[in-house]
Design an enzyme around this catalytic site. Structure first.
Site, PDB file in Angstrom:
ATOM      1  N   ARG A  42      -1.067   9.455   1.523  1.00 13.90           N
ATOM      2  CA  ARG A  42      -2.357   9.554   0.965  1.00 13.90           C
ATOM      3  C   ARG A  42      -2.771  10.979   1.012  1.00 13.90           C
ATOM      4  O   ARG A  42      -3.805  11.137   0.321  1.00 13.90           O
ATOM      5  CB  ARG A  42      -3.249   8.990   2.395  1.00 13.90           C
ATOM      6  CG  ARG A  42      -3.564   7.488   2.205  1.00 13.90           C
ATOM      7  CD  ARG A  42      -4.500   7.115   3.125  1.00 13.90           C
ATOM      8  NE  ARG A  42      -4.462   5.560   2.977  1.00 13.90           N
ATOM      9  CZ  ARG A  42      -5.033   4.668   3.738  1.00 13.90           C
ATOM     10  NH1 ARG A  42      -5.624   5.417   4.762  1.00 13.90           N
ATOM     11  NH2 ARG A  42      -5.087   3.547   3.360  1.00 13.90           N
TER      12      ARG A  42
ATOM     13  N   HIS B 299     -11.649   9.608   6.577  1.00 11.36           N
ATOM     14  CA  HIS B 299     -11.118   8.255   6.692  1.00 11.36           C
ATOM     15  C   HIS B 299     -10.664   7.842   8.210  1.00 11.36           C
ATOM     16  O   HIS B 299     -11.002   6.803   8.891  1.00 11.36           O
ATOM     17  CB  HIS B 299     -10.084   7.570   5.747  1.00 11.36           C
ATOM     18  CG  HIS B 299      -9.795   6.187   5.669  1.00 11.36           C
ATOM     19  ND1 HIS B 299     -10.853   5.355   5.600  1.00 11.36           N
ATOM     20  CD2 HIS B 299      -8.649   5.386   5.737  1.00 11.36           C
ATOM     21  CE1 HIS B 299     -10.445   3.994   5.542  1.00 11.36           C
ATOM     22  NE2 HIS B 299      -8.943   4.126   5.755  1.00 11.36           N
TER      23      HIS B 299
ATOM     24  N   HIS C 218      -9.314   9.369   2.899  1.00 12.47           N
ATOM     25  CA  HIS C 218      -8.968   8.506   1.887  1.00 12.47           C
ATOM     26  C   HIS C 218      -9.065   8.739   0.628  1.00 12.47           C
ATOM     27  O   HIS C 218     -10.198   9.500   0.093  1.00 12.47           O
ATOM     28  CB  HIS C 218      -9.548   7.027   2.283  1.00 12.47           C
ATOM     29  CG  HIS C 218      -8.988   5.801   1.805  1.00 12.47           C
ATOM     30  ND1 HIS C 218      -9.051   5.445   0.443  1.00 12.47           N
ATOM     31  CD2 HIS C 218      -8.426   4.827   2.343  1.00 12.47           C
ATOM     32  CE1 HIS C 218      -8.333   4.324   0.174  1.00 12.47           C
ATOM     33  NE2 HIS C 218      -8.111   3.910   1.169  1.00 12.47           N
TER      34      HIS C 218
ATOM     35  N   GLU D  15       0.921  -1.034  -0.005  1.00 10.50           N
ATOM     36  CA  GLU D  15       0.100  -0.031  -0.110  1.00 10.50           C
ATOM     37  C   GLU D  15       0.810   1.211  -0.137  1.00 10.50           C
ATOM     38  O   GLU D  15       2.237   1.082   0.322  1.00 10.50           O
ATOM     39  CB  GLU D  15      -0.784   0.071   1.198  1.00 10.50           C
ATOM     40  CG  GLU D  15      -2.070  -0.869   1.043  1.00 10.50           C
ATOM     41  CD  GLU D  15      -2.975  -0.953   2.173  1.00 10.50           C
ATOM     42  OE1 GLU D  15      -3.291  -0.151   2.929  1.00 10.50           O
ATOM     43  OE2 GLU D  15      -3.935  -1.885   2.103  1.00 10.50           O
TER      44      GLU D  15
ATOM     45  N   ARG E 131      -1.373   9.232   8.734  1.00  8.93           N
ATOM     46  CA  ARG E 131      -0.988   7.699   8.993  1.00  8.93           C
ATOM     47  C   ARG E 131      -0.743   6.857   7.682  1.00  8.93           C
ATOM     48  O   ARG E 131      -1.166   7.049   6.914  1.00  8.93           O
ATOM     49  CB  ARG E 131      -2.473   7.200   9.552  1.00  8.93           C
ATOM     50  CG  ARG E 131      -2.222   5.851   9.938  1.00  8.93           C
ATOM     51  CD  ARG E 131      -3.558   5.275  10.420  1.00  8.93           C
ATOM     52  NE  ARG E 131      -4.310   5.310   9.479  1.00  8.93           N
ATOM     53  CZ  ARG E 131      -4.978   4.537   8.655  1.00  8.93           C
ATOM     54  NH1 ARG E 131      -4.361   3.287   8.584  1.00  8.93           N
ATOM     55  NH2 ARG E 131      -5.951   4.771   7.943  1.00  8.93           N
TER      56      ARG E 131
END
Ligand code: SIN
Length: 520
Positions: free
Chosen positions: A267, A328, A223, A109, A363
């Protein structure tokens, strides 16, 4: 043996409750049923170093890089070093992580330098973890209160004394020596969120009212890829990890020109780039093109996403699907040390409700399930020990600023009667609040928007407290937390990770300290 109350039934709460029950008298409280939590909906998985080609040092480096020079390094080191042992615990609880040739099948990811995301059932990781832990909780805990709302945390002489709850039978005080809050985040602050309806920040709000310090609440992660349909169904980052690309309405792949990691950039970078594209194309969503992955692979690796897209009449093996960012994950929360301890003796916070500093300003993908299980375990290990705050990200001496806020819970007429200067105002409307937060305190913010939001929020109040239902409490909590996020976002005059100020677009190294929010 002491009396321990655990609030919340996601991965953090269930692990804490089951572990604590080995030595203590545990009561587990949850607002809905045990299985209804943010954990349950996690798709991508849980990050941990379980391959000899990977290392704890690299997991630490990736986490610090994604966190935008804002993580608390001791917490990150604990997370990455203790991760592998906690994965073994989950396997022992019966979580059946996907395997390939006998080894864990590992996904990639954004911003991870190695494939290190364990997953289960392809993309039903959260549900598989939740099901295993719910089974353990049901067999090992004597006292579970479902459909029970946390109203407040009671203290006596500065120490935790129990919790005040609301059930169908009314309000009641439950005594405890120690309380572990694991009640999750507050995705419902925003009009578009990947989080379920239960995420209204009740634990953060209750802790705040009891005098707990909140930290880093201005950092909210959006997100990049939720399906652009009502309900914002999450399309896991793992899909991009497997090779799917993002294109605009003209079919141009835009992320390559923006970041060397393209679709797998951190992100916040991907989410804001999508927003910029969307603004340039009149608000139309961008497209996630997974067609190169093939129908068979998509069905096997992402069964629930395949089913969800079908439900909306889309065939993602044949055509790109419309995606848009959505709220998110909340990096901020109740400030804790690296053992989950807060500034109130006997009160712990673990998982998304907490701010250990492990995520910094942004994060790293799939680190949150890991954080929950690692810090739940650590909190339980210190139950009954002398209360000494260890290393902490958000200690007051190092704070950038302290903000004191007044909670506008009471109806304005009561406050006016008490002599407070306040306008008449009205009971908060959740959809209006969520829309305001999305428009003004979302992916990109300005000082003017934030000031206007503060004013609008101050004109609302919670419903009459004596007759409050669960949803009234939730609305009051969202109002309180919206004020905290907005005030901290206004005070942070820089851009960093999940907090982007159009009027202060640079990161300012001298501001790399927490803003603490506390009750006035
Ligand atoms: C995802 O599957 O993209 C979500 C994983 C996460 O937020 O950590």
């Amino acid at each position: 043996m002491s009396k321990v109350i655990v609030v919340g039934s996601g991965i953090a709460g269930l692990v804490a409750a089951v572990e604590a029950a080995k030595k203590h008298e545990v009561t587990l409280i949850t607002k809905d049923v045990l299985a209804e939590s943010n954990t349950h909906y996690a798709q991508g998985g849980i990050a941990a170093v379980v391959s000899s080609e990977d290392s704890v040092a690299e997991h630490v480096t990736d986490t610090l890089f994604a966190g935008a020079d804002f993580c608390f390094r001791p917490a990150v080191e604990v997370l990455c070093a203790e991760g592998p042992a906690r994965i073994t615990d989950l396997v022992n609880f019966g979580v059946n992580f996907d395997r390939q040739n006998g080894n864990f099948a590992l996904g990639l990811e954004a911003a991870h330098s190695h494939p290190r995301i364990l997953h289960a059932g392809g993309d039903t990781t959260g549900a598989d973890i939740s099901n295993a832990l719910v089974r353990a909780a049901r067999s090992q805990l004597k006292t579970i209160f479902e459909h029970t709302f946390l109203i407040g945390i009671s203290t006596s002489a500065g120490k935790v004394a129990g919790v005040e709850i609301l059930t169908v039978d009314g309000r009641k005080l439950v005594e405890a020596d120690q309380v572990i809050l694991a009640s999750g985040g507050a995705g419902q602050l925003y009009r578009h969120t990947t989080n379920p309806a239960v995420t209204t920040g009740d634990g953060v709000a209750a802790a705040f009212r009891a005098g707990a310090l909140l930290a880093d609440v201005e950092f909210y992660q959006f997100h990049p890829t939720a399906l652009a349909v009502p309900g914002s169904y999450l399309i896991s980052e793992a899909v991009r990890g497997e090779g799917a690309i993002l294109v605009n309405q003209d079919g141009e792949r835009f992320m390559k020109a923006i970041h060397p990691l393209a679709e797998l950039a951190p992100r916040d970078v991907v989410a804001r780039s999508i927003q910029t594209q969307m603004m340039a194309q009149g608000g139309q969503p961008v497209l996630l093109d997974a067609t190169a992955l093939g129908e068979k692979f998509l069905e096997e690796r992402f069964p629930s996403i395949t089913a969800a897209t079908r439900k909306y009449g889309l065939n993602w093996a044949k055509q790109p699907i419309p995606v848009t960012p959505a709220a998110h994950y909340w990096m901020g929360g109740v400030a804790t040390d690296i053992w989950g301890r807060t500034n109130i003796e006997g009160l712990y916070a673990v998982g998304e409700v907490a701010c250990t500093g492990v995520h910094g300003a942004n994060r790293l993908a799939s680190n949150s399930l890991l954080e929950s299980v690692v810090f739940a375990h650590r909190a339980v290990a210190t139950l009954d020990e002398k209360w000494e705050i260890a290393a902490s990200h958000a200690n007051l001496e190092n704070a950038l600023q302290q903000i004191e806020i007044v909670e506008n819970l009471a109806p304005k007429r009561d406050r006016q009667a008490a002599g407070e200067a306040t306008t008449a105002g009205q009971v908060v409307d959740r959809v209006e609040l969520q829309t305001l937060m999305w428009d003004n305190v979302g992916l990109a913010r300005t000082g003017n928007q934030l000031s206007a939001t503060q004013k609008a929020l101050a004109d609302w109040h919670g419903a009459e407290e004596s007759g409050r239902l669960f949803t009234d409490w939730e609305d009051a909590n969202l109002l309180l937390l919206a004020g905290a996020v907005t005030s901290a976002a206004l005070a942070r005059e820089e851009s960093r990770g999940g907090h982007f100020r159009l009027d202060y677009p640079q990161t300012r190294p001298e501001l790399a300290k927490s803003i603490i929010v506390r009750k006035a």
